[in-house]
Design a protein around this motif. Structure first.
Motif, mmCIF file in Angstrom:
data_model
loop_
_atom_site.group_PDB
_atom_site.id
_atom_site.type_symbol
_atom_site.label_atom_id
_atom_site.label_comp_id
_atom_site.label_asym_id
_atom_site.label_seq_id
_atom_site.Cartn_x
_atom_site.Cartn_y
_atom_site.Cartn_z
ATOM 1 N N LEU A 146 0.817 -1.210 0.000
ATOM 2 C CA LEU A 146 0.000 0.000 0.000
ATOM 3 C C LEU A 146 0.852 1.262 0.000
ATOM 4 C CD1 LEU A 146 -2.814 -1.048 2.516
ATOM 5 C CD2 LEU A 146 -3.082 -0.657 0.059
ATOM 6 N N MET A 259 -6.925 3.621 3.768
ATOM 7 C CA MET A 259 -7.891 3.352 2.702
ATOM 8 C C MET A 259 -7.594 4.192 1.473
ATOM 9 S SD MET A 259 -10.422 1.298 2.079
ATOM 10 C CE MET A 259 -11.227 0.807 3.617
ATOM 11 N N VAL A 262 -5.261 2.796 -1.243
ATOM 12 C CA VAL A 262 -5.769 1.833 -2.220
ATOM 13 C C VAL A 262 -5.933 2.500 -3.584
ATOM 14 C CG1 VAL A 262 -7.678 0.257 -2.756
ATOM 15 C CG2 VAL A 262 -6.925 0.557 -0.386
ATOM 16 N N ALA A 358 -7.922 -7.462 4.875
ATOM 17 C CA ALA A 358 -7.473 -7.249 3.499
ATOM 18 C C ALA A 358 -7.484 -8.558 2.709
ATOM 19 C CB ALA A 358 -6.078 -6.633 3.499
ATOM 20 N N GLY A 363 -7.682 -7.909 -3.003
ATOM 21 C CA GLY A 363 -7.343 -6.648 -3.646
ATOM 22 C C GLY A 363 -8.531 -6.012 -4.334
ATOM 23 N N ILE A 366 -11.083 -4.700 -1.604
ATOM 24 C CA ILE A 366 -10.615 -3.479 -0.934
ATOM 25 C C ILE A 366 -10.717 -2.291 -1.893
ATOM 26 C CG2 ILE A 366 -8.599 -2.336 0.032
ATOM 27 C CD1 ILE A 366 -9.742 -4.312 1.958
ATOM 28 N N GLN A 367 -10.371 -2.518 -3.150
ATOM 29 C CA GLN A 367 -10.487 -1.437 -4.128
ATOM 30 C C GLN A 367 -11.952 -1.019 -4.291
ATOM 31 O OE1 GLN A 367 -9.894 -2.043 -8.518
ATOM 32 N NE2 GLN A 367 -8.082 -0.767 -8.134
ATOM 33 N N ALA A 370 -12.863 1.210 -1.329
ATOM 34 C CA ALA A 370 -12.268 2.549 -1.438
ATOM 35 C C ALA A 370 -12.960 3.372 -2.520
ATOM 36 C CB ALA A 370 -10.771 2.425 -1.733
ATOM 37 N N ARG A 478 -3.101 5.620 -8.484
ATOM 38 C CA ARG A 478 -2.293 4.424 -8.684
ATOM 39 C C ARG A 478 -2.321 4.015 -10.159
ATOM 40 N NH1 ARG A 478 -0.426 0.607 -5.170
ATOM 41 N NH2 ARG A 478 -0.572 1.173 -2.964
ATOM 42 N N LYS A 481 -2.967 -1.856 -9.481
ATOM 43 C CA LYS A 481 -3.854 -2.194 -8.382
ATOM 44 C C LYS A 481 -3.052 -2.591 -7.142
ATOM 45 C CE LYS A 481 -6.088 -6.098 -8.586
ATOM 46 N NZ LYS A 481 -7.031 -7.135 -9.058
ATOM 47 N N ALA A 482 -3.537 -2.188 -5.986
ATOM 48 C CA ALA A 482 -2.876 -2.539 -4.730
ATOM 49 C C ALA A 482 -3.170 -3.987 -4.352
ATOM 50 C CB ALA A 482 -3.344 -1.610 -3.618
#
Length: 974
Positions: A146, A259, A262, A358, A363, A366-367, A370, A478, A481-482
């Motif tokens: 992150l 957050m 992300v 998480a 991923g 979480i995206q 956010a 970004r 992707k995180a």
């Protein structure tokens, strides 16, 4: 009050048959028959006789008689529920680092509420802590991905503390920079700025608060902290700001919302040196301020200067991948006053919960969370703009600063009437922070609050406008992707997550397996009834900066717990703010310094610390800018009074304090404690009694009565808050009346009796408030009688173990009558000299018996320090003693030559299933001897999952993130 047998029918009264004292019997291990047998071995006929032989009469004070009578578990829970119901759960949009979140129920049930996770100890014995260590490695992986940084530690106490530690680290590593000034973004969280100011004052640093967009080039500084997003929601363009900081040969520190990371380009890609923040909104309840885990990520070149614990990948003796705490030579018990930090715990339970959050969402999940938060924020911004309100910042993630002019009070009040908490920003604006719990209906309600009598707005049209708006500049988004590591794509089904959590839990030894006999760590029962209130929404869903009239339940809890602790300690005031024992030490020393400053005695800069002290004591003293002067101990392990007198003659009115652990870390009640206190007081100094060993005092003696001016209280030891695998902890301080005016305050909540000039120790006003119900429940259920009995039985259990083992291992120190306090030190040095067997060999061999080792080589090298606590019954104490005696017999065979020094059950321990199933068994002892040396192991065996870990390899080949996918696939074949 041990268990007693009653006749089937008798003449008992209704009171006799009540449940009021039942919990005392649940908490204390030995029953009447067991107690009689233990006392007989000690040559005594009563527990009173033992206390007479151990606790000096001069210090005895049964203060706990002032506590209420014990009550049943059901009654205590009902009382606490009534208190909790006074908390009002409004919709919170206050932000400032705290947000509503959903705790995935699979994680709540199987981690937060699971004793297999919350009763474990710090993973100093990694072979039986691989589950927790893997969870922490996952946390580090999450944070490095992150933040875009090379390394991360295994968590810090809170975001404000992490910022303060980053400031101190910047000063250590920016060697070319001779400035003593630290720059802080004016949009920094106010609680973080308060903690920074306090820490800087005692380090001798200057704080400059300014606008990073205009002021960075106008000052010289060794480090700068930028908040992104800022307290009012503003997004910074980090690259030019970090470049400007580096032009000053200073370190760039970014405080980031987890957050937001992300969606935002990682600060590490922009050149940040340190990135800090808090994991709270990754599935951790707000809990009126804690506990939460802060994250701390950094460049690899700074790894030896970073504070906190780092989990690293190593190998065991079979070459199998294994995890451990890396670079432990940085820790306080080794470096003492030269330590990087005084913090000796992290927030393990909360860190692993956020990592599992998480992993459970993955991923993509979480995206999605956010992006949804950000979209809702944009919709709200469009609606407010349509209502002719101005949004202060064009670019934002989840927080809006709304310019409302002279309508601030009216709008704020209107929100309160709708049970909505907004945040006042200055005199003309309101702050609104959204979270994963925010819904479209919530946005509609907020718009109605701002609209007043106007018609509701067209929500679908607002969403359409929001999609067209660009609230995050493209260059700040970004590009990848995180959370791309495989661990974030494997456990999205509840079945998979449930089994993964169970696999990790099964790799560890916690109190649900066996006693954990660690000296000075007090691993006692953490009763289920004490733990239940932690997850009540009335406690968990409170924002720490909500108007205090909404938190009347917490207010009552604090007042009652403070009164309980005052009675137990003999002090006049209690501060609940320090959220760890180390922070309590620091808070106590800061109060002492403030006291002397008010008296005009600034020359007092000496802190006397006995040779036997906990390593955090000298580290805390240097953080308070006190010069550490070590006093010697005599041959019996006591503080050398003559040496104290010599140091007093040398330093006189330069002495600010002495820090004494009582009973001492040597496991004895020193007879001269009152004399030492009097000597220090005679020259105007203060006495700090380290409260780590309060489990040997409560109900029998009170530090505030026998000479202490201040003590920290490890609620995660004596008062039953569990250790959580290495955190959370709580370290409130008790002080005498003259120090009470100097207790820590807070910038966002008024704390009764304190002055904001005293400074701030922790991010939240009352520390980790949501775990305080645990200690309240313990004291309420035990009552004055029970807490006193707990202390007496802690002393009995320790003396029983010392007596049983004395013929096999020398007891290093005893009191004047030959007894120990609540712990004892086994001297292994003669055995090592004779056989080559070390304390580490014994610690690892205990794993084969299903036990965690006692404290190893502290406070004396070559020893084991054992503390059984009052919660262990005689059969469990005997099981441990039998294991230790069996190990001694094995060592005897090594010493006699019957077993070779380089190939025996001790030096090869622990033994895993891989060993036992290996067809190429090449040891001069049997597989049975290796794995089941005592009969109880045939029905109850806990297998270590790895062999002895190579510490040197792990430090020389430091890897602190999750191995590659290929490594996982290779590991699955083992």
């Amino acid at each position: 009050m041990p268990h007693t047998e009653r006749p089937l029918l008798g003449t008992e009264s209704l009171q006799d048959l009540s449940y009021s004292s039942e919990f005392i019997h649940r908490h204390i291990g030995p029953d009447t028959a067991q107690s009689v047998g233990m006392l007989k071995l000690l040559g005594l006929n009563s527990l009173d006789a033992l206390i007479d032989q151990t606790v000096p009469e001069a210090i005895r004070a049964e203060t706990t008689t002032q506590l209420s009578a014990p009550v049943s578990e059901q009654q205590a829970l009902a009382e606490l529920k009534t208190i909790a119901s006074q908390n009002q759960l409004f919709k919170n949009y206050i932000g400032l680092g705290y947000h509503s979140t959903y705790v995935p129920t699979v994680i709540q049930r199987n981690v937060l509420e699971n004793p297999g996770w919350y009763t474990a100890y710090t993973p100093y014995q990694p072979e039986i802590a691989q589950g927790r260590l893997e969870g922490l490695l996952n946390f580090q992986q999450m944070i490095t991905e992150l933040t875009g940084m090379e390394l991360a530690n295994a968590s810090m106490l809170d975001e404000a503390t992490a910022a303060a530690e980053a400031m101190a680290m910047a000063k250590r590593v920016a060697r070319k920079n001779k400035s003593d000034t630290f720059f802080v973004d004016q949009n920094c969280l106010p609680q973080t700025l308060a903690v920074l100011r306090t820490r800087a004052e005692h380090f001798g640093f200057d704080i400059i608060v300014g606008n990073p967009n205009t002021d960075l080039e106008n000052h010289n500084y060794f480090g700068a902290l930028l908040q992104n997003p800022g307290a009012d929601g503003a997004l910074l363009e980090l690259q030019p700001l970090i470049d400007a900081i580096h032009q000053k040969d200073a370190l760039a520190i970014i405080a980031a919302d987890i957050m937001s990371l992300v969606l935002l380009d990682p600060p590490g890609k922009k050149g940040a040196d340190i990135v800090i923040g808090c994991n709270q909104r990754f599935g951790i309840p707000m809990g009126f301020g804690g506990p939460h885990a802060a994250f701390f990520a950094f460049k690899e070149k700074h790894k030896r200067s970073t504070p906190g614990r780092i989990i690293g990948v190593s190998v065991d003796t079979r070459g199998k991948q294994a995890l451990r705490m890396a670079m432990q030579t940085r820790e306080q018990h080794i470096r003492r006053e030269k330590a990087n930090s005084n913090i000796c715990t992290s927030q393990v339970l909360l860190a692993v919960m956020s990592a599992f959050y998480a992993m459970y969402h993955g991923g993509d999940g979480i995206q999605r969370i956010a992006k949804r938060i950000h979209l809702l924020t944009k919709i709200l911004a469009q609606g407010l703009t349509s209502l002719n309100f101005k949004i202060r910042h064009q670019h934002f993630f989840d927080t809006l600063c709304v310019e409302v002019g002279d309508q601030q009070k009216a709008l704020y009040t209107r929100a309160l009437s709708a049970q909505v908490n907004l945040r006042k920003v200055g005199k003309n604006a309101l702050g609104i922070s959204l979270s994963e719990c925010t819904t479209a209906a919530d946005i509609q309600q907020l718009l109605e609050i701002f609209a007043g009598d106007e018609s509701p707005l067209d929500f679908p049209n607002l969403e359409k406008k929001a999609h067209a708006a660009n609230a995050i500049p493209t260059e700040q988004l970004r590009t990848q992707k995180a959370l791309q590591h495989t661990i974030f794509s494997q456990y999205q089904s509840e079945t998979d997550m449930l089994r993964y959590l169970k696999r990790l839990e099964a790799k560890d030894i916690a109190l649900n397996h066996a006693m954990i006999p660690l000296g000075s760590c007090t691993m006692k029962l953490n009763a289920t009834s004490e733990m239940i209130p932690v997850t009540w929404p009335e406690f968990g869903q409170m924002h720490p900066f909500a108007p205090i009239d909404q938190a009347q339940g917490y207010t009552q809890l604090f007042e009652q717990l403070q009164n309980m602790l005052k009675i137990c300690t003999g002090y006049d005031a209690i501060s609940l703010q320090p959220n760890a024992g180390s922070q309590g030490e620091y808070a106590g020393l800061v109060a002492i310094k403030k006291y002397f400053e008010a008296k005009g005695e600034q020359q007092r800069n000496i802190c006397l610390i006995p040779q036997s002290a906990h390593g955090t004591n000298p580290a805390s003293a240097q953080m308070a800018s006190l010069k550490v002067v070590v006093t010697q101990c005599d041959e019996q392990g006591n503080v050398d009074v003559d040496d104290v007198k010599t140091k007093i003659e040398q330093h006189g009115d330069s002495i600010a304090a002495i820090m004494i652990t009582y009973p001492s870390t040597h496991g004895v009640f020193e007879e001269n404690i009152k004399e030492i206190c009097s000597l220090i007081h005679a020259v105007g100094g203060q006495v700090y009694i380290d409260g780590a060993n309060m489990n040997a005092l409560v109900g029998l003696a009170a530090p505030g009565e026998f000479g202490g001016d201040v003590s920290h209280l490890n609620l995660h030891k004596t008062f039953c808050i569990p250790h959580g695998g290495g955190g959370p902890g709580m370290g409130p301080i008790g002080v005498k009346a003259h120090l009470a005016p100097y207790l820590a305050s807070h910038p966002l909540q008024d704390i009764a009796g304190t002055n904001r000039e005293n400074g701030t120790i922790s991010a939240a006003p009352w520390g980790s408030a949501s775990i305080l119900p645990i200690s309240w429940m313990y004291i309420r259920m035990m009552g004055g009688t029970g807490v006193r009995e707990a202390t007496r039985y802690a002393i009995l259990n320790a003396n029983y173990i010392a007596k049983r083992l004395a013929n096999h291992y020398p007891i290093l120190y005893t009191g004047k009558n030959g007894f120990v306090a609540h712990e004892c030190l086994l001297d292994l040095r003669p055995l090592k000299d004779a056989s080559g067997i070390t304390e580490e060999d014994i610690a690892k061999r205990l794993m084969d018996f299903g036990f965690h080792a006692p404290t190893m080589s502290f406070p004396v090298s070559g020893t084991l320090m054992i503390e059984p606590t009052e919660s262990e019954s005689k059969p469990e104490l005997d099981r441990f003693c039998d294991a230790m005696i069996c190990i001694r017999e094995e060592a005897e065979k090594v010493q006699s030559g019957e077993l070779p020094r380089e190939n025996n059950p001790l030096c090869n321990a622990p033994h895993t299933l891989d060993d036992i199933l290996d067809e190429n068994w090449q040891h001069p002892y049997s597989r049975e001897q290796a794995s089941r040396p005592l009969s109880y192991l045939k029905s109850n065996k806990v297998w270590p999952t790895v062999n002895r870990i190579d510490n040197v390899f792990g430090d020389r080949n430091l890897i602190c993130s999750c191995p590659s996918i290929e490594s996982y696939e290779e590991g699955s074949d083992d």
